[in-house]
Design a protein around this motif. Sequence first.
Motif, PDB file in Angstrom:
ATOM      1  N   ASN A   2      44.235  34.968  57.752  1.00 41.22           N
ATOM      2  CA  ASN A   2      43.031  34.537  58.467  1.00 41.22           C
ATOM      3  C   ASN A   2      41.885  35.534  58.364  1.00 41.22           C
ATOM      4  O   ASN A   2      40.857  35.356  59.002  1.00 41.22           O
ATOM      5  N   LEU A   3      42.068  36.594  57.597  1.00 45.33           N
ATOM      6  CA  LEU A   3      41.007  37.584  57.444  1.00 45.33           C
ATOM      7  C   LEU A   3      39.875  36.986  56.619  1.00 45.33           C
ATOM      8  O   LEU A   3      40.104  36.517  55.495  1.00 45.33           O
ATOM      9  N   PRO A   4      38.637  36.972  57.127  1.00 45.95           N
ATOM     10  CA  PRO A   4      37.511  36.426  56.343  1.00 45.95           C
ATOM     11  C   PRO A   4      37.299  37.236  55.070  1.00 45.95           C
ATOM     12  O   PRO A   4      37.182  38.461  55.116  1.00 45.95           O
ATOM     13  N   ILE A   5      37.255  36.558  53.949  1.00 49.64           N
ATOM     14  CA  ILE A   5      37.124  37.233  52.655  1.00 49.64           C
ATOM     15  C   ILE A   5      36.113  36.482  51.794  1.00 49.64           C
ATOM     16  O   ILE A   5      36.095  35.253  51.765  1.00 49.64           O
ATOM     17  N   GLU A   6      35.282  37.251  51.103  1.00 46.60           N
ATOM     18  CA  GLU A   6      34.371  36.685  50.111  1.00 46.60           C
ATOM     19  C   GLU A   6      34.961  36.890  48.722  1.00 46.60           C
ATOM     20  O   GLU A   6      35.512  37.950  48.426  1.00 46.60           O
ATOM     21  N   TYR A   7      34.840  35.854  47.887  1.00 42.82           N
ATOM     22  CA  TYR A   7      35.428  35.898  46.553  1.00 42.82           C
ATOM     23  C   TYR A   7      34.332  36.010  45.500  1.00 42.82           C
ATOM     24  O   TYR A   7      33.244  35.447  45.637  1.00 42.82           O
ATOM     25  N   GLY A   8      34.637  36.763  44.450  1.00 43.39           N
ATOM     26  CA  GLY A   8      33.722  36.912  43.331  1.00 43.39           C
ATOM     27  C   GLY A   8      34.479  36.864  42.018  1.00 43.39           C
ATOM     28  O   GLY A   8      35.716  36.936  41.979  1.00 43.39           O
ATOM     29  N   ARG A   9      33.735  36.730  40.918  1.00 45.36           N
ATOM     30  CA  ARG A   9      34.357  36.656  39.601  1.00 45.36           C
ATOM     31  C   ARG A   9      34.533  38.055  39.025  1.00 45.36           C
ATOM     32  O   ARG A   9      33.607  38.862  39.038  1.00 45.36           O
ATOM     33  N   LEU A  10      35.736  38.320  38.533  1.00 46.76           N
ATOM     34  CA  LEU A  10      36.033  39.592  37.891  1.00 46.76           C
ATOM     35  C   LEU A  10      35.744  39.429  36.398  1.00 46.76           C
ATOM     36  O   LEU A  10      36.494  38.764  35.674  1.00 46.76           O
ATOM     37  N   ARG A  14      39.543  44.533  32.374  1.00 44.55           N
ATOM     38  CA  ARG A  14      40.277  45.692  31.845  1.00 44.55           C
ATOM     39  C   ARG A  14      41.788  45.525  32.026  1.00 44.55           C
ATOM     40  O   ARG A  14      42.508  46.451  32.387  1.00 44.55           O
ATOM     41  N   GLY A  15      42.259  44.325  31.816  1.00 46.01           N
ATOM     42  CA  GLY A  15      43.685  44.044  31.906  1.00 46.01           C
ATOM     43  C   GLY A  15      44.138  43.559  33.259  1.00 46.01           C
ATOM     44  O   GLY A  15      45.287  43.125  33.417  1.00 46.01           O
ATOM     45  N   ALA A  16      43.283  43.631  34.283  1.00 47.10           N
ATOM     46  CA  ALA A  16      43.647  43.186  35.628  1.00 47.10           C
ATOM     47  C   ALA A  16      43.293  41.718  35.818  1.00 47.10           C
ATOM     48  O   ALA A  16      42.285  41.232  35.284  1.00 47.10           O
ATOM     49  N   ILE A  17      44.121  41.001  36.559  1.00 50.25           N
ATOM     50  CA  ILE A  17      43.851  39.592  36.859  1.00 50.25           C
ATOM     51  C   ILE A  17      43.021  39.470  38.122  1.00 50.25           C
ATOM     52  O   ILE A  17      42.212  38.556  38.271  1.00 50.25           O
ATOM     53  N   SER A  18      43.216  40.399  39.046  1.00 50.53           N
ATOM     54  CA  SER A  18      42.472  40.388  40.306  1.00 50.53           C
ATOM     55  C   SER A  18      42.186  41.822  40.715  1.00 50.53           C
ATOM     56  O   SER A  18      42.810  42.764  40.204  1.00 50.53           O
ATOM     57  N   ALA A  19      41.264  42.005  41.660  1.00 53.58           N
ATOM     58  CA  ALA A  19      40.922  43.357  42.090  1.00 53.58           C
ATOM     59  C   ALA A  19      40.295  43.326  43.477  1.00 53.58           C
ATOM     60  O   ALA A  19      39.691  42.328  43.892  1.00 53.58           O
ATOM     61  N   SER A  20      40.464  44.443  44.197  1.00 57.04           N
ATOM     62  CA  SER A  20      39.776  44.687  45.465  1.00 57.04           C
ATOM     63  C   SER A  20      39.719  46.188  45.641  1.00 57.04           C
ATOM     64  O   SER A  20      40.466  46.932  44.995  1.00 57.04           O
ATOM     65  N   VAL A  21      38.843  46.658  46.505  1.00 60.37           N
ATOM     66  CA  VAL A  21      38.685  48.091  46.684  1.00 60.37           C
ATOM     67  C   VAL A  21      38.273  48.368  48.119  1.00 60.37           C
ATOM     68  O   VAL A  21      37.553  47.574  48.739  1.00 60.37           O
ATOM     69  N   ASP A  22      38.757  49.485  48.683  1.00 65.12           N
ATOM     70  CA  ASP A  22      38.466  49.781  50.084  1.00 65.12           C
ATOM     71  C   ASP A  22      36.997  50.090  50.323  1.00 65.12           C
ATOM     72  O   ASP A  22      36.508  49.983  51.447  1.00 65.12           O
ATOM     73  N   ALA A  23      36.266  50.459  49.273  1.00 63.58           N
ATOM     74  CA  ALA A  23      34.833  50.722  49.436  1.00 63.58           C
ATOM     75  C   ALA A  23      34.042  49.437  49.660  1.00 63.58           C
ATOM     76  O   ALA A  23      32.901  49.484  50.129  1.00 63.58           O
ATOM     77  N   LEU A  24      34.645  48.303  49.341  1.00 66.03           N
ATOM     78  CA  LEU A  24      34.002  47.000  49.545  1.00 66.03           C
ATOM     79  C   LEU A  24      35.010  46.088  50.227  1.00 66.03           C
ATOM     80  O   LEU A  24      35.586  45.192  49.614  1.00 66.03           O
ATOM     81  N   PRO A  25      35.268  46.318  51.513  1.00 70.60           N
ATOM     82  CA  PRO A  25      36.321  45.565  52.204  1.00 70.60           C
ATOM     83  C   PRO A  25      35.991  44.085  52.332  1.00 70.60           C
ATOM     84  O   PRO A  25      34.830  43.679  52.291  1.00 70.60           O
ATOM     85  N   GLN A  26      37.046  43.310  52.493  1.00 74.18           N
ATOM     86  CA  GLN A  26      36.967  41.858  52.669  1.00 74.18           C
ATOM     87  C   GLN A  26      36.285  41.171  51.484  1.00 74.18           C
ATOM     88  O   GLN A  26      35.590  40.171  51.635  1.00 74.18           O
TER      89      GLN A  26
END
Length: 349
Positions: A2-10, A14-26
């Motif tokens: 239930n955490l609100p999350i915004e999705y973007g295109r990667l 560089r070989g990753a299918i998905s990504a997230s980073v603590d500098a840009l939460p949610q």
Amino acid sequence: MNLPIEYGRLVENRGAISASVDALPQHVFLSDEAFASAEETREQVLHETCHNWLYLYGELWSLHDRSTHVSVTLPSGTSGRNPSELLGALHVATALIKYYSQTGNTELLAKRNLDDYRNGCVLNCSIFGAKVYTNGLGNCDLALHHFYMTHFTSVDAWPTVLYTKELPESALINDDLIRIISEGSNRTGGTASGMFRGRKADFSLLQQHGDGISALKGAIFEAAEALTLCVIGNKAAAISDRLVAEAWSVLCAPLGFHRVHVHPGAIWSGVYYVSVENLENDSGKIQFLDPRPAASGGGRTTRAMTLSIAPVNGLLIAFPSWLSHWITPVASDRPRLSIAFNVGIAPFE
């Protein structure tokens, strides 16, 4: 989830299918490969959502001691990861194991080799231990307990449920109860049985009249109904209108106490604190004894043999009548005044 999350295109994956980073939460970024199948999309979304939950937690408490400069290689072979990232990998593996187990997708569960991956993470966490995981719930033992509990089913065998509540506007209620108890102090009856430097009135308190009595009655039945609901669920509704109660005042003089006892003949019992001022050194507490006969029979245990609750004006505590308890000696220049009660079920007429 239930955490609100915004999705973007990667784009540059560089070989990753998905990504997230603590500098840009949610925020979660998904590559085109993440949409190869519905199952792949679900896995990547769950994967990155797990990371985002830990990012959120990490803003409150650091998951590891940042002054400790250590790195680890994940079971996948990815090197140079810090202890927080190790916990993140463990979190993801455990969540995916639970997800695939619940959906019955044993083929993907085996294909991903998640059990071995998770066990490798656990081993590395155990090696770091409390030397690294020192802050808040980042403590390694607690963290591992949390992750295990998301994968295994915990059965709380033979629990003992207690109820506590501080009554609103208790000052007005207590003033009225003190008046009613004082007016009845000259009545015959009552006993000092089981008490040292104390006395219990007769069981007629709830038969008196006043706003304090009405409020106390309501609170007692509310507690009894809540406890009954906890124990027998929806069946509680069938007996709620047959609950009956009795209550009596208990006065402990300075240095007084009540010996260990139970309340036979009732289902629920409890205490309401009317006047418990100036108690010194944590005295005058109600202390419950572990009801398991073998609990004190030697060996290690994860729970204390007693549970103590400090009295506070306006606090109501309810518990099973068979649960042994006592009042610890009162260190105060004033008497300790409380009201004890029993709740049972009226017989069928």
